[in-house]
Every structure is written in structure tokens, then in C-alpha cells.
Design an enzyme around this catalytic site. Sequence first.
Site: not given
Length: 433
Positions: A206-208, A211
Site C-alpha cells: 500500500l505504501c507504494t 506514495s
Amino acid sequence: MASADVHPASEPARWKYLNRVRTRAGPFTDPDSFSGEAVASAMETMKILGAGGLGCELLKNLALSGFKDIHVIDMDTIDISNLNRQFLFRQSDVGSFKAEVAAKFVEKRVKGVKITPHNCKIQDFDEDFYMQFQLVVCGLDSIEARRWINATLVNMVNEDVEDSYKPLIDGGTEGFKGQARVILPTVTSCIECQLDMHAPRAAVPLCTLASIPRQPEHCIEWAHVIAWDQEKPFPSLDKDDPEHITWLYQKALLRAHEFNIPGVTYSLTQGVVKNIIPAIAATNSVIAAACCNEAFKIASNCAPFLGYPDNNYMMYSGNDSIYTYTFKHEKKDDCPVCGNLARKLDVDPTWTLRELVDSFAVRPEAQLIKPSIRAQFKTLYMQSPASLEEQTRPNLDKTLTELGLTDGEEIGVTDPAFATVSFKFKLKFKQSD
């Protein structure tokens, strides 16, 4: 040998050579009971159901193989990108329903064939609809749809009613690879038995997505997972609704422009959201021919079909050259669809219920996106209705031990995508070091 009386006199010359195969007794037929005219007549009245991404090739092949009462299901409309491989469509057909255009084209070219199109999802029909067919031939382009029709046909079987057994001929392609298989519901291994051969797509952190997206697929997943949840443009996401896919496509396009990422298209958005398997025309033609060949063998008994007596799965590879092989995929006693035993599930007792729920999406043997879980004496978590979801939500943050689950206990898992199936798992707690 003279061939004047080999085929029915009323048949046109088109079927002359076909009838040399289907109306003559062969080494695999019973000479005492075989009737060539009966075989030809049965194929003309046999109802065949075809569905999915191999539809153009399947329809053409089935019609030219002597099947004359065919139904086809496909809810998609024709996109300009389809014209490079789906040869029944023309540029003037763009925007029209695939099933309708394909049916009219084949009916026009092969006289005497009746093709009934259905512009909807296979899930829109009940068991009574599927009971009218003698064969089901699928070239579906998603694993989810394959699993649904497989579960439906298995659930229809009544041991006291011979007509309730509907052979499923399934074909699929991925690039230069493909497979064809024959499934005899409750008799041979089903698609769910073979599910671990179709590993789920690797999840993107999810961080990819949130952001640092780097690929057009990341932008589409961002629109699918994050933007949809934040904005909720519709009550629920229908992956087959063009309006919903268009919304995701537009959001993904804006995201891609923000990070200067090229390559986001409407068709790619469909592929990522629906997990559609990519197609190549040559591979489609080979696999569709193999599927139709199996249908012809089952209908005419001219040769043993896949699954009789042993090998039930044919693999094709065209990466370096042309290579095929067949093997027997064993029926699994712990298959949640056709088996009767609970499947072993390795879990950590310190996991929270949320971690268990999330794990079902990535497990090759499960691939359940919205699972609801019940234990023997209580409901642990329900995805719907909303009132029950809210009531059971606090359980998500409790560990399996805190919920009272024990090693060897059976749980039942359901998913809205497979309404007729209750997946049974037997918990196997990992031993702590």
C-alpha cells in the site's frame, strides 16, 4: 469404400467429411449399439453453452463441427482493441455487444446453426438455466468466473438424475501458454482442485500505491483500492459495469499524469481490476480448437476425450516452439467444492482475525477476496450485511487464541463471489520456537 450413403442424404455437402468421422463406427464405439444417424441427429439437437474470451474461436469451431443449437454468454461490448484478434468483429461493430455480433456473423456464414446470445454475466442465471444444456464450454478470461461456473455445475449434480451431470470443457490462455481440460462434475478433479495452479497476482504494498507509484498498474490499483474507498462514487464496485471501470480509469489517468507515468488505458484498467489474463490470437485459436475437439469427442464418441480414462489436463506452450503434453490432475478429497474433507490451514495462533482474513486473498489454495468466517458455535466475522459486519468488527483485532479457536478446529469460510460454496478449513497451529 463408397461414401454416398455415409452421411444423411438431407445434409449439405459442407458436412460430407465431418460425417465420415461422426457417423461411422470406430475402435472406441460399441458396434452393436452404434448408430451414425443417431449421433448426427443428437449433435444437431444438443444444446451447447459457450462463454468468455475464447468466444469467437469457440463459436466458429462449434458451428463448423456440427453443433446447431448454441447459446453464448458475454456481457462485454466490442472495443477497438478487440479487432486485432477477434475476427468476427468489424470496426462498425465497436460499441455493440460481443455476443450479439458474433452470433449473427456465424449464423450468416454457417446456415442452419442457431446461436442464442445473452448479454450478461454467467452469474445472472440460476441452475434451472444451466440444466438445459448437455455440454458447457468455457473460455473465460478470469479465474473468479471459472470458479463460479465450476461450483454451480458441481452443485447441480443429483446422483439419481443422469441429466444433471454437465461436462465442463474449460480452456484458458496466458500469452503463449494455454490449457484445455475436461471436468466431469463430482467424478474428476474440478477447477477448485486445481486452483493452486493459478497463483494470485502478487500484491503491491500500500505504501507504494499511496506514495511512490512506478508503473501504470500501480496507478490503477491506487484508484481501485484507495481512491474508490475514499470517494465511494457508487454503493459497491461492479467490475463488469463500464461506468465503474470508466471512473477508475479516469482516476488512474490523473494519478499517472501526476507522476509522469505513461501506459494507463481503459483496457489495462479492465485487465488489472478484473485480473484478466492477456490473450494472443494464435494461442486462442489452438486452445479453442482443443476445447472444441473435446466437445466433438464427447458428443460423437469417435475417440476418448480428456479425462477418460486418465489424463484430464492438456498443457500447451508456444514460447520457443510448439509443445503439448497431457497429465492426470488428481481429485482432492479436501476440495471445498467437490470434496468432503476440511482442508488443512497453517496459521499462527498469535495472528489477529484480521490477519487471517487478509491471508485468504493471497493463499493460492483459497484466493478469497471478501471472506466471512464462522467457527462451530459462533460467527467470527461477516462482511455483510452492514449491521452484522459492524457487530463482528471488534473480533478483527483479537488473536485467534483470544477468540477461543483451538488447534484442529474447523472453520467455515464464505465469499459473495461463490454463493453456493462453504469453504471448510481445519486450523493447524504453528508450533512456537
